[in-house]
Write a protein that holds these residues in place. Structure first.
Motif, mmCIF file in Angstrom:
data_model
loop_
_atom_site.group_PDB
_atom_site.id
_atom_site.type_symbol
_atom_site.label_atom_id
_atom_site.label_comp_id
_atom_site.label_asym_id
_atom_site.label_seq_id
_atom_site.Cartn_x
_atom_site.Cartn_y
_atom_site.Cartn_z
ATOM 1 N N PHE A 13 0.841 -1.203 0.000
ATOM 2 C CA PHE A 13 0.000 0.000 0.000
ATOM 3 C C PHE A 13 0.874 1.249 0.000
ATOM 4 C CE2 PHE A 13 -2.900 3.264 1.278
ATOM 5 C CZ PHE A 13 -4.122 2.879 0.738
ATOM 6 N N GLU A 14 1.861 1.250 0.878
ATOM 7 C CA GLU A 14 2.754 2.414 0.968
ATOM 8 C C GLU A 14 3.521 2.629 -0.340
ATOM 9 O OE1 GLU A 14 5.403 2.579 4.390
ATOM 10 O OE2 GLU A 14 6.756 3.911 3.278
ATOM 11 N N GLU A 15 3.970 1.516 -0.939
ATOM 12 C CA GLU A 15 4.720 1.600 -2.196
ATOM 13 C C GLU A 15 3.857 2.238 -3.294
ATOM 14 O OE1 GLU A 15 6.977 -1.606 -5.042
ATOM 15 O OE2 GLU A 15 6.498 -2.274 -3.025
ATOM 16 N N ASN A 16 2.610 1.781 -3.393
ATOM 17 C CA ASN A 16 1.701 2.338 -4.396
ATOM 18 C C ASN A 16 1.356 3.794 -4.090
ATOM 19 O OD1 ASN A 16 0.586 0.319 -6.541
ATOM 20 N ND2 ASN A 16 0.789 -0.885 -4.686
ATOM 21 N N ALA A 17 1.136 4.108 -2.813
ATOM 22 C CA ALA A 17 0.789 5.483 -2.432
ATOM 23 C C ALA A 17 1.966 6.421 -2.693
ATOM 24 C CB ALA A 17 0.391 5.538 -0.954
ATOM 25 N N SER A 18 3.165 5.937 -2.449
ATOM 26 C CA SER A 18 4.359 6.737 -2.684
ATOM 27 C C SER A 18 4.514 7.044 -4.171
ATOM 28 C CB SER A 18 5.573 5.981 -2.139
ATOM 29 O OG SER A 18 6.757 6.606 -2.556
ATOM 30 N N LEU A 19 4.231 6.052 -4.986
ATOM 31 C CA LEU A 19 4.296 6.225 -6.434
ATOM 32 C C LEU A 19 3.258 7.239 -6.910
ATOM 33 C CD1 LEU A 19 5.987 5.029 -8.655
ATOM 34 C CD2 LEU A 19 4.328 3.179 -8.838
ATOM 35 N N VAL A 20 2.050 7.139 -6.380
ATOM 36 C CA VAL A 20 0.991 8.095 -6.754
ATOM 37 C C VAL A 20 1.426 9.509 -6.364
ATOM 38 C CG1 VAL A 20 -1.383 8.826 -6.258
ATOM 39 C CG2 VAL A 20 -0.901 6.418 -6.685
ATOM 40 N N ALA A 21 1.989 9.655 -5.167
ATOM 41 C CA ALA A 21 2.439 10.986 -4.712
ATOM 42 C C ALA A 21 3.542 11.526 -5.618
ATOM 43 C CB ALA A 21 2.927 10.905 -3.257
ATOM 44 N N THR A 22 4.467 10.670 -6.039
ATOM 45 C CA THR A 22 5.558 11.089 -6.931
ATOM 46 C C THR A 22 5.009 11.504 -8.299
ATOM 47 O OG1 THR A 22 7.132 9.638 -5.829
ATOM 48 C CG2 THR A 22 7.682 10.314 -8.068
ATOM 49 N N LEU A 23 4.119 10.692 -8.858
ATOM 50 C CA LEU A 23 3.565 10.987 -10.186
ATOM 51 C C LEU A 23 2.712 12.255 -10.176
ATOM 52 C CD1 LEU A 23 2.612 7.339 -11.195
ATOM 53 C CD2 LEU A 23 4.330 8.762 -12.330
ATOM 54 N N LEU A 24 2.079 12.503 -9.043
ATOM 55 C CA LEU A 24 1.170 13.647 -8.942
ATOM 56 C C LEU A 24 1.913 14.982 -8.956
ATOM 57 C CD1 LEU A 24 -1.836 13.631 -8.912
ATOM 58 C CD2 LEU A 24 -1.812 13.623 -6.425
ATOM 59 N N LYS A 25 3.225 14.937 -8.825
ATOM 60 C CA LYS A 25 4.001 16.193 -8.919
ATOM 61 C C LYS A 25 4.223 16.609 -10.375
ATOM 62 C CE LYS A 25 6.608 15.140 -4.738
ATOM 63 N NZ LYS A 25 7.809 14.414 -4.297
ATOM 64 N N LEU A 26 4.012 15.685 -11.312
ATOM 65 C CA LEU A 26 4.509 15.887 -12.673
ATOM 66 C C LEU A 26 3.609 16.620 -13.669
ATOM 67 C CD1 LEU A 26 6.095 12.355 -13.215
ATOM 68 C CD2 LEU A 26 7.188 14.398 -12.300
ATOM 69 N N PRO A 27 2.283 16.347 -13.703
ATOM 70 C CA PRO A 27 1.582 16.704 -14.942
ATOM 71 C C PRO A 27 1.081 18.133 -15.047
ATOM 72 C CG PRO A 27 0.069 15.587 -13.489
ATOM 73 C CD PRO A 27 1.401 15.642 -12.766
ATOM 74 N N TRP A 28 1.145 18.946 -13.985
ATOM 75 C CA TRP A 28 0.365 20.189 -13.958
ATOM 76 C C TRP A 28 0.747 21.190 -15.026
ATOM 77 C CZ3 TRP A 28 -3.492 18.215 -11.870
ATOM 78 C CH2 TRP A 28 -3.350 17.276 -10.840
ATOM 79 N N GLU A 29 2.053 21.368 -15.242
ATOM 80 C CA GLU A 29 2.445 22.343 -16.273
ATOM 81 C C GLU A 29 2.011 21.874 -17.654
ATOM 82 O OE1 GLU A 29 5.929 24.608 -16.054
ATOM 83 O OE2 GLU A 29 6.511 23.820 -14.101
ATOM 84 N N ALA A 30 1.993 20.562 -17.868
ATOM 85 C CA ALA A 30 1.561 20.040 -19.163
ATOM 86 C C ALA A 30 0.081 20.331 -19.413
ATOM 87 C CB ALA A 30 1.829 18.540 -19.252
ATOM 88 N N PHE A 31 -0.683 20.519 -18.321
ATOM 89 C CA PHE A 31 -2.096 20.888 -18.469
ATOM 90 C C PHE A 31 -2.270 22.361 -18.805
ATOM 91 C CE2 PHE A 31 -2.991 17.043 -15.856
ATOM 92 C CZ PHE A 31 -3.999 16.494 -16.621
ATOM 93 N N GLN A 32 -1.191 23.131 -18.667
ATOM 94 C CA GLN A 32 -1.278 24.583 -18.877
ATOM 95 C C GLN A 32 -0.702 25.009 -20.224
ATOM 96 O OE1 GLN A 32 -2.877 26.964 -17.085
ATOM 97 N NE2 GLN A 32 -3.750 25.239 -15.998
ATOM 98 N N VAL A 33 -0.374 24.051 -21.073
ATOM 99 C CA VAL A 33 0.162 24.381 -22.396
ATOM 100 C C VAL A 33 -0.975 24.889 -23.295
ATOM 101 C CG1 VAL A 33 1.241 23.412 -24.480
ATOM 102 C CG2 VAL A 33 2.088 22.763 -22.202
ATOM 103 N N ALA A 34 -0.772 26.073 -23.854
ATOM 104 C CA ALA A 34 -1.814 26.705 -24.678
ATOM 105 C C ALA A 34 -2.223 25.789 -25.835
ATOM 106 C CB ALA A 34 -1.294 28.037 -25.221
ATOM 107 N N GLY A 35 -3.508 25.654 -26.037
ATOM 108 C CA GLY A 35 -4.028 24.827 -27.132
ATOM 109 C C GLY A 35 -4.221 23.368 -26.750
ATOM 110 N N SER A 36 -3.760 22.984 -25.557
ATOM 111 C CA SER A 36 -3.821 21.562 -25.193
ATOM 112 C C SER A 36 -5.212 21.153 -24.704
ATOM 113 C CB SER A 36 -2.745 21.218 -24.158
ATOM 114 O OG SER A 36 -3.078 21.755 -22.905
ATOM 115 N N ASP A 37 -6.158 22.100 -24.722
ATOM 116 C CA ASP A 37 -7.545 21.740 -24.413
ATOM 117 C C ASP A 37 -8.251 21.228 -25.670
ATOM 118 O OD1 ASP A 37 -7.102 24.377 -25.316
ATOM 119 O OD2 ASP A 37 -9.130 24.955 -24.764
ATOM 120 N N LYS A 38 -7.602 21.403 -26.827
ATOM 121 C CA LYS A 38 -8.122 20.817 -28.066
ATOM 122 C C LYS A 38 -7.657 19.358 -28.133
ATOM 123 C CE LYS A 38 -8.939 25.191 -29.446
ATOM 124 N NZ LYS A 38 -8.509 25.826 -28.169
ATOM 125 N N ALA A 39 -8.468 18.509 -28.704
ATOM 126 C CA ALA A 39 -8.081 17.108 -28.922
ATOM 127 C C ALA A 39 -7.689 16.387 -27.637
ATOM 128 C CB ALA A 39 -6.922 17.020 -29.933
#
Lengths: 152, 152
Positions: free
Chosen positions: B65-91
């Motif tokens: 459980f801890e191993e999976n939770a740790s992985l989720v916490a690590t991955l959750l640091k990554l995607p936010w800026e990629a969601f803010q790329v202009a035009g990325s709400d298309k497609a």
């Protein structure tokens, strides 16, 4: 053997089984393929960032390098069982030999993990010459597995 | 201000800029979309495994459980800026409001990270009741962002 010893052994067996199960559980072959492709895609993005720093295409910042290397090392623990799901060589770039020559495939996977662990150690040490050499060896260990087990 | 102080300030500015750049660099809009989708896919796999343990569908093993939770916490640091790329709400499933209401989007993202950090802390503590409650709160914080910013 007393009752406590039996309890301890049974708990250990359940733990090992369950931990393996947690990693290996994919309801469908396509889930395993999507999982490993997603892991490899994220991993590739961060490995590419390391390469850009090593080649001086982006500024070398030791902390950022270590952060990316640490992420690559973490992700590299994940995909191997998903590569061993029966039938997952269909509809993907995986060659059937990755399944039929499992031991060799996993040997290359372990070598890859070892080289990335050395790269992370070099990143922590912070000497650019050591980092460059470790990056080259890590890249070569990716390529060794791709050459044998990924379709051209 | 003496020369050393200036050097220190300039180094700090370059470091912050470069670290930001390392995270934000996507050559194409599609690269940003693929990156964040891959991160979310891997993250989803491991969050689902946590859910299965919480609901008793697979054996609860604290270490796993801890191993999976740790992985989720690590991955959750990554995607936010990629969601803010202009035009990325298309497609993609991203609503345009994620870009036009950036502050609110990032507030929900931070709340999500905070709840997952609490889940990881609960996993380390090992009390199943605390883990269950933290898992519920973490799931609700995923849903809050999806409800606002992901297309149905």
């Amino acid at each position: 053997m007393n009752k406590n010893a039996w309890t301890a052994i049974c708990s250990a067996v359940v733990m090992i089984w369950a931990a393996g199960d947690v990693r290996a559980q994919f309801a469908k072959v396509e889930d395993a393929i999507k999982y490993r492709q997603s892991v490899m895609s994220v991993l590739g993005t961060h490995f590419t960032r390391l390469g850009a720093m090593v080649r001086g295409e982006t500024p070398f910042v030791r902390e950022a390098f270590e952060e990316n290397a640490s992420l690559v090392a973490t992700l590299l623990k994940l995909p191997w069982e998903a590569f061993q799901v029966a039938g997952s060589d269909k509809a993907s770039a995986l060659r059937p030999e990755a399944l039929s020559q499992k031991e060799d495939f996993l040997k290359l996977a372990r070598a890859n993990q070892d080289e990335v662990a050395k790269l992370l150690a070099a990143a922590k040490a912070g000497e650019l010459s050591g980092i460059r050499s470790a990056f080259g060896a890590a890249g070569a260990s990716c390529k060794a597995c791709h050459d044998s087990y990924r379709r051209k």
